[in-house]
Each structure stands twice: as structure tokens, then as C-alpha cells.
Design a protein around this motif. Structure first.
Motif, PDB file in Angstrom:
ATOM      1  N   ARG A 152      -2.695   9.386 -10.703  1.00  0.00           N
ATOM      2  CA  ARG A 152      -1.789   9.990 -11.687  1.00  0.00           C
ATOM      3  C   ARG A 152      -0.351  10.010 -11.186  1.00  0.00           C
ATOM      4  N   GLU A 153      -0.152  10.472  -9.960  1.00  0.00           N
ATOM      5  CA  GLU A 153       1.207  10.683  -9.456  1.00  0.00           C
ATOM      6  C   GLU A 153       1.864   9.434  -8.876  1.00  0.00           C
ATOM      7  N   GLU A 154       1.060   8.563  -8.266  1.00  0.00           N
ATOM      8  CA  GLU A 154       1.625   7.383  -7.597  1.00  0.00           C
ATOM      9  C   GLU A 154       1.350   6.084  -8.349  1.00  0.00           C
ATOM     10  N   GLY A 155       0.553   6.177  -9.407  1.00  0.00           N
ATOM     11  CA  GLY A 155       0.261   4.978 -10.184  1.00  0.00           C
ATOM     12  C   GLY A 155      -0.663   3.991  -9.492  1.00  0.00           C
ATOM     13  N   LEU A 156      -1.438   4.451  -8.517  1.00  0.00           N
ATOM     14  CA  LEU A 156      -2.358   3.561  -7.813  1.00  0.00           C
ATOM     15  C   LEU A 156      -3.587   3.282  -8.666  1.00  0.00           C
ATOM     16  N   ASP A 157      -4.178   2.091  -8.491  1.00  0.00           N
ATOM     17  CA  ASP A 157      -5.435   1.819  -9.169  1.00  0.00           C
ATOM     18  C   ASP A 157      -6.541   2.591  -8.450  1.00  0.00           C
ATOM     19  N   ALA A 158      -7.711   2.676  -9.076  1.00  0.00           N
ATOM     20  CA  ALA A 158      -8.800   3.517  -8.563  1.00  0.00           C
ATOM     21  C   ALA A 158      -9.204   3.133  -7.140  1.00  0.00           C
ATOM     22  N   LYS A 159      -9.317   1.847  -6.858  1.00  0.00           N
ATOM     23  CA  LYS A 159      -9.746   1.401  -5.526  1.00  0.00           C
ATOM     24  C   LYS A 159      -8.740   1.812  -4.456  1.00  0.00           C
ATOM     25  N   HIS A 160      -7.470   1.508  -4.686  1.00  0.00           N
ATOM     26  CA  HIS A 160      -6.439   1.833  -3.697  1.00  0.00           C
ATOM     27  C   HIS A 160      -6.241   3.344  -3.568  1.00  0.00           C
ATOM     28  N   ALA A 161      -6.367   4.053  -4.663  1.00  0.00           N
ATOM     29  CA  ALA A 161      -6.228   5.512  -4.614  1.00  0.00           C
ATOM     30  C   ALA A 161      -7.343   6.118  -3.766  1.00  0.00           C
ATOM     31  N   HIS A 162      -8.561   5.611  -3.900  1.00  0.00           N
ATOM     32  CA  HIS A 162      -9.677   6.133  -3.118  1.00  0.00           C
ATOM     33  C   HIS A 162      -9.496   5.811  -1.637  1.00  0.00           C
ATOM     34  N   GLU A 163      -9.028   4.606  -1.320  1.00  0.00           N
ATOM     35  CA  GLU A 163      -8.763   4.230   0.076  1.00  0.00           C
ATOM     36  C   GLU A 163      -7.687   5.136   0.676  1.00  0.00           C
ATOM     37  N   GLU A 164      -6.624   5.361  -0.084  1.00  0.00           N
ATOM     38  CA  GLU A 164      -5.539   6.223   0.401  1.00  0.00           C
ATOM     39  C   GLU A 164      -6.012   7.667   0.536  1.00  0.00           C
ATOM     40  N   ALA A 165      -6.836   8.126  -0.388  1.00  0.00           N
ATOM     41  CA  ALA A 165      -7.371   9.484  -0.310  1.00  0.00           C
ATOM     42  C   ALA A 165      -8.207   9.668   0.957  1.00  0.00           C
TER      43      ALA A 165
END
Length: 75
Positions: free
Chosen positions: A19-32
Motif C-alpha cells: 500500500r505505502e511503497e507500491g511494491l508487488d506482493a512478492k517483493h513486499a513479502h520479501e521485504e517484510a
């Protein structure tokens, strides 16, 4: 609130990053995962007691008592 250990999961943080950084689901999960690993490292070092989302949906850290003492001594 001082008994919070972990109220924001990897999935919660991944959704936040999408939501905040505009990452796709895969990259957002890796970053999380990296974020959680960093939080766990800070916990192991005694710097924080946990993390959570506040009322404004900001990801916040809960400092440990030792960290609060260090901060107070520096003022």
C-alpha cells in the motif's frame, strides 16, 4: 501496551509495504521478511520489546526498558 511482543506479522507488514511503497506482493513479502529479521535482531540485542501498527497505521517499535534508560541518560 507494554506487553506487546509482536502484533504486526510478516503478512501485515507486506500489505503495508504494498500500500505505502507500491511494491508487488512478492517483493513486499520479501521485504517484510527483512524487516522482521531486523526487528528480531534488535530484540536479541535488547533494543526493542516488539513492534505494532499504531492507530494511524504507522509501524512502530516498542523500545525496551534498557533502551529507554539509555535515551533518558543522553538528554
Amino acid at each position: 501496551m507494554s506487553n506487546i511482543i509482536e502484533s504486526a506479522t510478516i503478512d501485515d507488514i507486506a500489505l503495508y509495504l504494498q500500500r505505502e511503497e507500491g511494491l508487488d506482493a512478492k517483493h513486499a513479502h520479501e521485504e517484510a521478511k527483512r524487516v522482521i529479521n531486523g526487528f528480531q535482531d534488535m530484540m536479541a540485542k535488547g533494543l526493542i520489546k516488539g513492534w505494532y501498527f499504531d492507530e494511524q497505521s504507522h509501524l512502530e517499535l516498542l523500545p525496551s526498558d534498557n533502551a529507554l534508560k539509555i535515551i533518558a541518560n543522553q538528554k
